[in-house]
Design an enzyme around this catalytic site. Structure first.
Site, short mmCIF file in Angstrom:
data_model
loop_
_atom_site.label_atom_id
_atom_site.label_comp_id
_atom_site.label_asym_id
_atom_site.label_seq_id
_atom_site.Cartn_x
_atom_site.Cartn_y
_atom_site.Cartn_z
N CYS A 36 -0.81 11.45 28.16
CA CYS A 36 0.04 11.17 29.32
C CYS A 36 1.25 12.11 29.30
O CYS A 36 1.74 12.49 28.24
CB CYS A 36 0.52 9.71 29.29
N ARG A 40 7.91 10.35 26.08
CA ARG A 40 8.04 9.73 24.76
C ARG A 40 6.92 10.07 23.80
O ARG A 40 6.89 9.57 22.68
CB ARG A 40 8.12 8.20 24.94
N HIS A 92 -1.29 5.13 26.31
CA HIS A 92 -0.18 4.42 25.66
C HIS A 92 0.17 3.14 26.39
O HIS A 92 -0.06 3.02 27.60
CB HIS A 92 1.04 5.33 25.53
N CYS A 95 2.70 2.35 30.00
CA CYS A 95 2.47 3.57 30.80
C CYS A 95 2.83 3.31 32.27
O CYS A 95 2.30 2.40 32.91
CB CYS A 95 1.01 4.00 30.69
CO CO Z 1 1.96 7.10 30.68
#
Ligand code: CO
Length: 204
Positions: A36, A40, A92, A95
């Site tokens: 993604c 982070r 993750h 998201c």
């Molecule tokens: Co995401």
């Protein structure tokens, strides 16, 4: 902006000089990472690797779309030029793309992209709707999305040329928790054409 350039100078000073000598000669990553775009989750950093070890493609919610020429070119290059041994699809928890896709709200242009996620929700609607806690549902949706995208990846026809030529790469699914930094393996692994649905097997 200066913060980034200053940060770069500091980072360069901290690295062993051999690192740049080695990277200056080229790259030989063993891994392709499809993750993604979320800020982070820097692939190299969260896996404790050094620059040069992971070839990376990122988009919103780590989606594999068969008409995405950007993604296809990255994957093709990773398989044919870099000859990576492993491909990881990393999703993750928490998201934004997943949350948006299950929110029932209209966002505008990005809804076209979110529809790829809604396809996954739709395919698992019974299981997901039965999860009462919204957080638990979002987490399971993120996992199911990774598994769906691993299968989408394996269905790219040129994977089969690579498997025939060198029995690699294998395709794995992992999920990252932004709340504690843990990366976990999901129960999905594709090692060759025997692991894909016969409808997607092609020969020349
Ligand atoms: Co995401």
């Amino acid at each position: 902006m200066d913060q980034l350039l200053d940060g770069n100078q500091e980072w360069v000073r901290e690295q062993p000089p051999e690192l740049f000598e080695e990277l200056g000669r080229g790259q030989r990553p063993e891994y392709l990472w499809i993750g993604c775009a979320d800020s982070r989750i820097p692939a190299t950093m969260i896996t404790g690797q050094t620059p040069g070890s992971i070839f990376v493609h990122r988009n919103i919610a780590n989606v594999v779309v068969h008409s995405d020429s950007n993604l296809l070119s990255v994957v093709w290059f990773a398989l044919n030029a870099l000859q990576v041994r492993h491909v990881l699809v990393c999703g993750h928890y928490g998201c934004g793309g997943i949350l948006a896709a299950m929110s029932g709200k209209r966002y505008g242009f990005i809804d076209n992209w979110l529809n790829h996620l809604r396809d996954v929700y739709h395919a698992h609607q019974t299981e997901l709707d039965a999860i009462k806690s919204e957080e638990a549902r979002e987490r399971r949706f993120a996992e199911l999305n990774v598994i769906a995208q691993v299968h989408n990846l394996a269905r790219i026809p040129f994977f089969q040329e690579s498997w025939a030529a060198r029995s690699a790469p294998s395709i794995h699914g992992v999920i990252y928790d932004v709340n504690d930094g843990q990366l976990r393996k999901l129960d999905v692994l594709i090692r060759g054409p025997e692991d894909i649905d016969p409808a997607f097997r092609v020969t020349s």
